[in-house]
Design a protein around this motif. Structure first.
Motif, short mmCIF file in Angstrom:
data_model
loop_
_atom_site.label_atom_id
_atom_site.label_comp_id
_atom_site.label_asym_id
_atom_site.label_seq_id
_atom_site.Cartn_x
_atom_site.Cartn_y
_atom_site.Cartn_z
N ILE A 101 -33.24 -2.68 13.79
CA ILE A 101 -33.24 -3.80 12.84
C ILE A 101 -32.21 -4.81 13.31
O ILE A 101 -31.02 -4.50 13.45
N ALA A 102 -32.68 -6.05 13.58
CA ALA A 102 -31.78 -7.12 14.03
C ALA A 102 -31.75 -8.22 12.98
O ALA A 102 -32.77 -8.52 12.35
N SER A 103 -30.59 -8.83 12.81
CA SER A 103 -30.46 -9.96 11.89
C SER A 103 -30.20 -11.24 12.67
O SER A 103 -29.30 -11.29 13.50
N ASN A 104 -30.99 -12.27 12.38
CA ASN A 104 -30.74 -13.59 12.95
C ASN A 104 -29.81 -14.35 12.01
O ASN A 104 -30.13 -15.41 11.50
N THR A 105 -28.65 -13.77 11.76
CA THR A 105 -27.66 -14.43 10.92
C THR A 105 -26.87 -15.43 11.76
O THR A 105 -26.69 -15.24 12.96
N SER A 106 -26.39 -16.49 11.10
CA SER A 106 -25.60 -17.50 11.80
C SER A 106 -24.11 -17.23 11.73
O SER A 106 -23.35 -17.79 12.52
N SER A 107 -23.68 -16.40 10.77
CA SER A 107 -22.23 -16.24 10.62
C SER A 107 -21.79 -14.92 10.00
O SER A 107 -20.64 -14.53 10.15
N LEU A 108 -22.68 -14.21 9.29
CA LEU A 108 -22.23 -13.01 8.57
C LEU A 108 -21.87 -11.90 9.54
O LEU A 108 -22.64 -11.61 10.46
N PRO A 109 -20.71 -11.26 9.36
CA PRO A 109 -20.35 -10.14 10.23
C PRO A 109 -21.39 -9.03 10.13
O PRO A 109 -21.82 -8.66 9.04
N ILE A 110 -21.79 -8.49 11.27
CA ILE A 110 -22.83 -7.46 11.29
C ILE A 110 -22.34 -6.19 10.61
O ILE A 110 -23.10 -5.48 9.95
N THR A 111 -21.05 -5.91 10.73
CA THR A 111 -20.49 -4.72 10.09
C THR A 111 -20.70 -4.76 8.58
O THR A 111 -20.97 -3.72 7.95
N SER A 112 -20.62 -5.95 7.99
CA SER A 112 -20.84 -6.07 6.54
C SER A 112 -22.30 -5.80 6.20
O SER A 112 -22.62 -5.30 5.12
N LEU A 113 -23.22 -6.12 7.12
CA LEU A 113 -24.64 -5.85 6.89
C LEU A 113 -24.96 -4.37 7.06
O LEU A 113 -25.94 -3.87 6.50
N GLN A 114 -24.13 -3.65 7.82
CA GLN A 114 -24.34 -2.22 8.04
C GLN A 114 -23.87 -1.37 6.86
O GLN A 114 -24.27 -0.20 6.74
N GLN A 115 -23.04 -1.94 6.02
CA GLN A 115 -22.46 -1.16 4.92
C GLN A 115 -23.55 -0.67 3.96
O GLN A 115 -24.40 -1.44 3.52
N GLY A 116 -23.52 0.62 3.67
CA GLY A 116 -24.47 1.21 2.75
C GLY A 116 -25.82 1.57 3.34
O GLY A 116 -26.70 2.06 2.64
N ARG A 117 -25.98 1.35 4.63
CA ARG A 117 -27.26 1.64 5.28
C ARG A 117 -27.35 3.12 5.67
O ARG A 117 -26.34 3.77 5.96
N LEU A 118 -28.57 3.63 5.69
CA LEU A 118 -28.78 5.03 6.05
C LEU A 118 -28.55 5.28 7.54
O LEU A 118 -28.04 6.33 7.93
N HIS A 119 -28.92 4.30 8.36
CA HIS A 119 -28.79 4.43 9.82
C HIS A 119 -28.17 3.15 10.39
O HIS A 119 -28.84 2.36 11.07
N PRO A 120 -26.88 2.93 10.13
CA PRO A 120 -26.24 1.68 10.57
C PRO A 120 -26.20 1.51 12.08
O PRO A 120 -26.10 0.40 12.58
N SER A 121 -26.32 2.61 12.82
CA SER A 121 -26.23 2.54 14.28
C SER A 121 -27.38 1.75 14.89
O SER A 121 -27.28 1.28 16.03
N ARG A 122 -28.49 1.57 14.18
CA ARG A 122 -29.63 0.85 14.75
C ARG A 122 -29.62 -0.63 14.41
O ARG A 122 -30.52 -1.37 14.79
#
Length: 301
Positions: A101-122
């Motif tokens: 899963i990739a995010s085309n975010t312009s500024s949000l830290p990816i670590t913040s998007l990984q929080q609470g995810r079942l498989h943050p490593s992907r």
């Protein structure tokens, strides 16, 4: 951005599944992709067979469940943390664990998007440029939990899309290019607000200096080419004088109050008519294609 990314993938021979919650947007995406690929073909950047076959390679789905067999899903929605997290929760219930899963975010830290995810490593950030089907630009941003294999996959994937990907070593808000660009925009606003120059003068100065050499060289190469000692001397006196405001500039707040969106609604820093906004949009596309050809000639070492 999603439709531009889809155009890029189709131009490079990938099979693409497109989903948007809006039926109107889905229809608009088909029109955009058709136009983008036709333009690439007209400029001899896309073979005729790719132009002929893209509709067989592009599959529109009307629910997220249609993405279930994708090896890579690129999310490209508004910069809203909770909106993105809600989408990832949906995707986690649909995708196999090996899917990226990739995010085309312009500024949000990816670590913040990984929080609470079942498989943050992907999960990984893939910051594309606009127009995505033309530019070489792509930033790849691993979060704290992104697996090394996912980073390698994203970089290889970017190259297969004709990009020159840059992989960040740390996950920071804004990544590389946006941090550089917004520092410049803050200073541009400051110069206008302070009465030092008007908007057109700032644009003209930037375009005829930085804009003249920036495609050939980045800031460090430019200092190499023009002499490092002078820059160190100027920094000593100039850096304390630069704007370091932490708030949105007054000039930008005024534009927000006017509901200015630029050429899209013909309200911006400059006045636009219907015809002039169309001309600027065309000029931007033509210029981007010209820059693509130059960028091929002056690819970075």
């Amino acid at each position: 951005m999603g439709r531009g990314i889809a155009s890029c993938l189709l131009a490079n021979g990938f099979e693409v599944v497109g989903f948007d919650i809006s039926a109107t947007q889905r229809k608009g995406s088909l029109k955009h992709i058709s136009h983008a690929l036709t333009e690439l073909h007209k400029r001899k950047l896309l073979p005729a067979r790719r132009l002929a076959d893209w509709q067989q390679q592009y599959h529109v789905v009307t629910s997220p469940e249609g993405l279930a067999e994708c090896a890579l899903v690129i999310e490209s929605v508004a910069e809203d943390l909770e909106l993105k997290r809600g989408i990832y929760a949906q995707l986690e219930s649909i995708l196999p664990t090996k899917a990226i899963i990739a995010s085309n975010t312009s500024s949000l830290p990816i670590t913040s998007l990984q929080q609470g995810r079942l498989h943050p490593s992907r999960m990984i950030g893939m910051h594309w440029g606009e127009p995505a089907e033309i530019m070489h630009y792509l930033e790849i941003i691993p979060g704290e939990h992104t697996a090394p294999s996912v980073i390698r996959y994203a970089e290889k994937f970017g190259r297969s899309c004709g990009k020159e990907p840059v992989v960040l070593k740390q996950d920071i808000r804004g990544f590389l290019s946006n941090r550089l660009m917004y520092a410049m925009m803050r200073e541009a606003c400051h110069l206008v607000e302070a009465g030092i120059a008007d908007i057109a003068d700032v644009d003209r100065s930037f375009r005829n200096d930085i804009g003249w050499w920036a495609l050939l060289a980045g800031p460090f190469r430019w200092m190499d080419l023009t002499g490092i000692p002078a820059y160190a001397a100027v920094m000593e006196g100039l850096l304390p004088e630069l704007s370091d405001t932490k708030t949105v500039p007054r000039l930008m707040k005024q534009m927000q109050k006017k509901k200015a969106e630029g050429i899209s609604n013909r309200k911006g820093f400059y006045p636009y008519t219907h015809s002039s906004s169309k001309r600027w949009k065309k000029d931007w596309v033509d210029f981007t294609y010209d820059m693509k050809r130059l960028a091929e000639k002056y690819k970075a070492d």
